[in-house]
Design an enzyme around this catalytic site. Sequence first.
Site, mmCIF file in Angstrom:
data_model
loop_
_atom_site.group_PDB
_atom_site.id
_atom_site.type_symbol
_atom_site.label_atom_id
_atom_site.label_comp_id
_atom_site.label_asym_id
_atom_site.label_seq_id
_atom_site.Cartn_x
_atom_site.Cartn_y
_atom_site.Cartn_z
ATOM 1 N N LEU A 138 1.336 -1.174 0.365
ATOM 2 C CA LEU A 138 -0.612 -0.419 -0.048
ATOM 3 C C LEU A 138 0.457 1.487 -0.295
ATOM 4 C CD1 LEU A 138 -2.452 -1.055 2.934
ATOM 5 C CD2 LEU A 138 -3.117 -1.067 0.652
ATOM 6 N N LYS B 129 15.320 -5.397 5.443
ATOM 7 C CA LYS B 129 14.681 -4.334 6.644
ATOM 8 C C LYS B 129 16.825 -4.389 7.416
ATOM 9 C CE LYS B 129 10.538 -3.614 7.526
ATOM 10 N NZ LYS B 129 8.716 -3.368 8.132
ATOM 11 N N ASP C 213 9.871 2.125 12.168
ATOM 12 C CA ASP C 213 8.075 1.091 12.194
ATOM 13 C C ASP C 213 8.030 1.257 13.915
ATOM 14 O OD1 ASP C 213 8.246 0.043 10.594
ATOM 15 O OD2 ASP C 213 9.633 -1.583 10.798
ATOM 16 N N GLY D 115 6.257 -12.740 18.026
ATOM 17 C CA GLY D 115 7.462 -12.859 17.605
ATOM 18 C C GLY D 115 8.613 -12.234 18.058
ATOM 19 N N ALA D 116 10.106 -11.953 17.228
ATOM 20 C CA ALA D 116 11.354 -11.397 17.808
ATOM 21 C C ALA D 116 11.842 -11.568 16.131
ATOM 22 C CB ALA D 116 11.734 -12.574 17.991
ATOM 23 N N GLY D 117 11.197 -10.955 15.063
ATOM 24 C CA GLY D 117 12.155 -10.390 13.692
ATOM 25 C C GLY D 117 12.536 -9.164 13.660
ATOM 26 N N ARG E 94 8.438 -18.626 18.261
ATOM 27 C CA ARG E 94 8.721 -19.835 17.722
ATOM 28 C C ARG E 94 10.400 -20.401 17.969
ATOM 29 N NH1 ARG E 94 6.728 -20.641 11.631
ATOM 30 N NH2 ARG E 94 9.062 -19.410 11.784
ATOM 31 N N THR E 95 11.064 -19.277 17.689
ATOM 32 C CA THR E 95 12.675 -20.028 17.632
ATOM 33 C C THR E 95 12.827 -19.237 19.589
ATOM 34 O OG1 THR E 95 12.853 -19.560 15.222
ATOM 35 C CG2 THR E 95 14.422 -20.350 16.547
ATOM 36 N N TYR F 27 -2.100 -6.100 8.193
ATOM 37 C CA TYR F 27 -2.729 -5.022 7.848
ATOM 38 C C TYR F 27 -3.833 -5.587 7.082
ATOM 39 C CZ TYR F 27 0.432 -3.821 4.464
ATOM 40 O OH TYR F 27 1.294 -3.743 3.828
ATOM 41 N N GLY G 219 -3.305 -3.639 11.831
ATOM 42 C CA GLY G 219 -1.985 -3.322 11.317
ATOM 43 C C GLY G 219 -2.043 -2.044 10.500
#
Length: 287
Positions: free
Chosen positions: A21, A71, A107, A131-133, A156-157, A231, A252
């Site tokens: 978008l 990123k 962000d 999450g940890a990305g 997850r990891t 989103y 989002g």
Amino acid sequence: MEINSSTGMLGLLGYPLKHTLSPLIHNSFLRHYGLNMVYLPFEVRPEEIKQAVGGLKALSVRGFNVTIPYKERVISFLDEVSREVSFIGAVNTVVNNKGKYVGYNTDGRGFTRALTARGIKVKNKNILILGAGGAAKGIAFQLVKEGVQKICISNRTPARAEKLAENLADYSSSMYIDCIDFNEKELLKTVEDIDVIINTTSVGMHPHTKEAIVENPYFYHKNRVYCDIVYNPLKTRFLEYAEDAGAKTVNGLDMLLYQACYAFELWTGIYPDANLVEHKCKIALKP
Ligand code: ATR
């Protein structure tokens, strides 16, 4: 505005970019504020990312956004990064500062701005990040800056969650930071004393719209705030479960809009009105 010999270029680097978008958002802002620039999607294959950044510089592109999967990787091709980025390790906005490419991350600020726009304050609150990305990193650092009381990270990891927790602890030694096993039992226990829960994973994103990062209904409580960075769809299964439980939700799109506002400000000096484009984005997202 007609494209002419002094039209400046902005853009987005990512792969794939089919559903983005960002061109709609930034070109609407550019037109509204009467700026002679265009914002283009640059879909670049992973083996060509280095050449692409060099090419953008050679063409004097004024700035660009960076999205999945670049990123983190783009940092090594930039001339400088902000202090924030040196901690976060992820860039979503690059500014051409007199020929030097400088990396920023909007962000996190976009995320907390989306919350304040809905009257939700994070100061002294307990937060659970799923999450940890790259997205989790930007959000987590901003939450630390804004004085939250505690951050729990579940991924997850587990090693990625632990790495993020370590980086956060280096940034702020006084914060309470905890890593939680990514299993239902632990998550149900942890959520009891949490105020704000954030899904920073891609679980639930189109076309996997029937999935939620946590399926157990006892994870969803009223008097809590549930936020999703996904989103598309606007109302994910995660947010549906939260709404069914009577909780507050933040989708989002709000975060996407506000991170775009901060990026636009870095490029142009104008902080745009997010309301100018919200409706257009919702129409574009309609199935
Ligand atoms: P981004 O930069 O958008 O955050 P990323 O760095 O690839 O993208 O991170 C994606 C996050 O979503 C990660 O925390 C990932 O967990 P892993 O570190 O274990 O890979 C999480 N994620 C993606 N798909 C998932 C799934 N099906 N279940 C749980 N977590 C998932």
